[in-house]
Design an enzyme around this catalytic site. Sequence first.
Site, mmCIF file in Angstrom:
data_model
loop_
_atom_site.group_PDB
_atom_site.id
_atom_site.type_symbol
_atom_site.label_atom_id
_atom_site.label_comp_id
_atom_site.label_asym_id
_atom_site.label_seq_id
_atom_site.Cartn_x
_atom_site.Cartn_y
_atom_site.Cartn_z
ATOM 1 C CD GLN A 340 -2.659 1.675 0.968
ATOM 2 O OE1 GLN A 340 -3.158 0.479 0.147
ATOM 3 N NE2 GLN A 340 -3.006 3.004 0.009
ATOM 4 C CG ASP A 457 7.788 8.896 -1.022
ATOM 5 O OD1 ASP A 457 8.031 8.747 0.047
ATOM 6 O OD2 ASP A 457 6.602 7.904 -1.300
#
Length: 650
Positions: A340, A457
């Site tokens: 996820q 990220d």
Amino acid sequence: MAIVLLALLLFPFADAQWQVCGNTGNYTAASTYQANLGQLSASLPKKASSNTTLFATGTAGAVPDVVYALALCRGDINASACKDCVTTGFQDAQQLCAFSKEATVFYDSCLLSFSNGNFLSTTTNGGNLLLMNSQNFTESADFIRLFLFTLLNDTAESAVNSSRRFTTARMDISSMPTMYCAVQCTPDLTADECAACLQDFPQLTLQYLDGRRGGRVLGVRCNMRYEIYPFYQGDPTLRIISLAPAVPAIGNTTPGTNVTVYPQPPLPPPAAPPAAIIPSVPAQEQRGMLSSQNRAGANRIEENALVWRIEEKSSEFTLFDLSQLLEATENFAEENRLGQGGFGPVYKGQLSDGQEIAVKRLASHSGQGFTEFRNEVELIAKLQHTNLVRLLGCCIQGEEKILVYEYLPNKSLDFFIFDESQSSLLNWYKRRAIIEGVAQGLLYLHKHSRLRVVHRDLKASNILLDQDMNPKISDFGLARIFSSNDTEGSTKRVVGTYGYMSPEYASEGIYSVKSDVFSFGVLLLEILSAKRNSGFHRYGEFLNLLGYTWHLWEEGRWLDLVEASISKEMHEAEARRYINIALMCVQENADDRPTMSDVVAALNSESVVLPEPKHPAYFNLRVSKSVESAIVAETCSLNDVTITQDPQGR
Ligand SMILES: *[C@@H]1O[C@H](CO)[C@@H](O)[C@H](O)[C@H]1NC(C)=O
Ligand SMILES: *[C@@H]1O[C@H](CO)[C@@H](O)[C@H](O)[C@H]1NC(C)=O
Ligand SMILES: *[C@@H]1O[C@H](CO)[C@@H](O)[C@H](O)[C@H]1NC(C)=O
Ligand SMILES: *[C@@H]1O[C@H](CO)[C@@H](O)[C@H](O)[C@H]1NC(C)=O
Ligand SMILES: *[C@@H]1O[C@H](CO)[C@@H](O)[C@H](O)[C@H]1NC(C)=O
Ligand SMILES: *[C@@H]1O[C@H](CO)[C@@H](O)[C@H](O)[C@H]1NC(C)=O
Ligand SMILES: *[C@@H]1O[C@H](CO)[C@@H](O)[C@H](O)[C@H]1NC(C)=O
Ligand SMILES: *[C@@H]1O[C@H](CO)[C@@H](O)[C@H](O)[C@H]1NC(C)=O
Ligand SMILES: *[C@@H]1O[C@H](CO)[C@@H](O)[C@H](O)[C@H]1NC(C)=O
């Protein structure tokens, strides 16, 4: 004698043929003309089917008994089917147009034309035969016009551009039947000649086949067909998808009515056209057909169509069907879930051809319109580097926005380095190769790709490993999708992961390539130490890895930072150099940090003298001072979760 010839017929018929008998005279039985025709019927089927373009022309005999012939098979059929079709063409023509010196026969998969006049020297159709389905679409006529025009025009342009002058296409539109289209010119035409031949097809279709669920424009030099079922073999070469608003249905129409009567246009004046093909349209209809108003209207319509076209054979990128991905992931089954991310869950999938894929189902809040999404994904798809995960394609259907990546079997870097039982699988040489690979991938994103992508990220769980444990950066470019408006490099919405975020980005939302350099520095320290920067680890009195590293650096205890299992494989000087590079990357002030080119140069050369780093960001967060700021609190509670939030609370 540029008369536009036109006939309107109804179909479908199974294996039907449509013939156009000429009026240039008749031959007699056992004549030379018949012998010449027989010669062509013996040679042309083989000649056409043995040419890769499935096309042939031929001439037999001499004036006045010369016969010219042309055969063209639809580009997707195989040689033996082509040969059979053309052979049948000669037989049928001599029956259906008995003793006519000129005839043209059209089939689903080929056409054959012969004449005593040299039509081979012309590159236009002379006349078109229009076929139409008796059924109409039940959706609003404006939408049909919009999509039909787009489909035909795009397919035609692609056929013009292709070397074989043939394109098959498929168009998916939400809440409408999928449409299929094929456009072909004889391959001996130049691109310009092909375009000229096809020029009026969209208009002809809009005017005469308006609203029909299928139709064809047939001519000797170029032809077009569209249907709501796949009538050609194999995958389409052009995929068009559209996310148009729901297409409204017309009220009051009863689908499936068996109307078979269609107004035939008046028969033409008895003229002898060059390659005679049935009735013509009277002059006043021609004007209407080509009016500039129509054209402008069609252009405007297309601009508003949210269409996405991909020529599959010329690109590595695929537009997937939602149904294909549902099947591949067993309806996004929980057991196929790989992880996820902040941008949505990732599933493992397997396509029907066996290829394994990773399917990222983007969270619906990407806040992007169709056009922005399309533009971003097309840009990201062009980024190709051995240290980047390859984007294979995507799917956009209704609310779903899905990205499809190559599947990498060996999980992500965090799985190995933060797990004592796994970290022994990565010795120092493998880790060094991983560090270098990540640096190369990041350098490509920052510098060598045309886009200058800031990842925003970068972290261990976003470094995937292939079967040889080569690193591949994933999730690059997603920050663009999720906030493509941030051209100034400042955003109200922070996307990233605490612990890897540079201070200027975490607190003020300012990002640049130097924010990625910061994350790279953190990652480098994590790979060396096998400890997470953020999380529940404690480093003596220090709250994070950065402060702890700085402390060891100041005391010259370099090897103390390095995980025990790899410290044996490293020299002290090597440990010092890697820590030095990492500390340069995590310096508080972005301007002090190196660029990725500097980093790659430093990694590659043992002789480069590295500058002394200034203290890192967050270095003096100590346990004894308890919670100093919101960031510390988040650092302790969020463990490697990408967050998207607004630091100003807006
Ligand atoms: C050719 O034959 C057809 C039918 O046999 C006939 O209708 C037509 O008039 C003939 N054409 C010429 C030019 O003789
Ligand atoms: C050629 O195509 C036809 C029709 O699709 C098919 O029946 C036939 O088996 C094919 N032949 C070869 C050799 O592939
Ligand atoms: C389809 O539309 C045409 C033109 O609008 C109309 O004439 C025809 O009757 C319609 N056919 C059916 C089956 O509804
Ligand atoms: C497609 O549409 C554009 C704009 O209307 C037009 O200029 C172009 O000629 C068309 N192409 C074909 C092959 O019809
Ligand atoms: C056709 O090819 C040209 C040049 O290669 C390209 O610029 C153009 O975009 C292509 N058009 C289509 C519709 O693919
Ligand atoms: C196939 O057809 C093309 C014309 O369309 C021609 O240029 C080429 O020479 C042909 N190839 C063969 C092997 O006959
Ligand atoms: C076709 O329509 C006519 C008139 O509406 C009707 O009488 C006939 O039964 C219909 N035929 C079929 C096959 O539905
Ligand atoms: C981008 O910014 C402009 C102006 O602030 C705004 O109108 C537009 O909706 C934004 N687009 C997206 C995709 O956020
Ligand atoms: C990586 O994947 C390959 C192929 O699936 C496998 O053979 C190998 O054991 C894996 N390596 C590790 C360290 O898991």
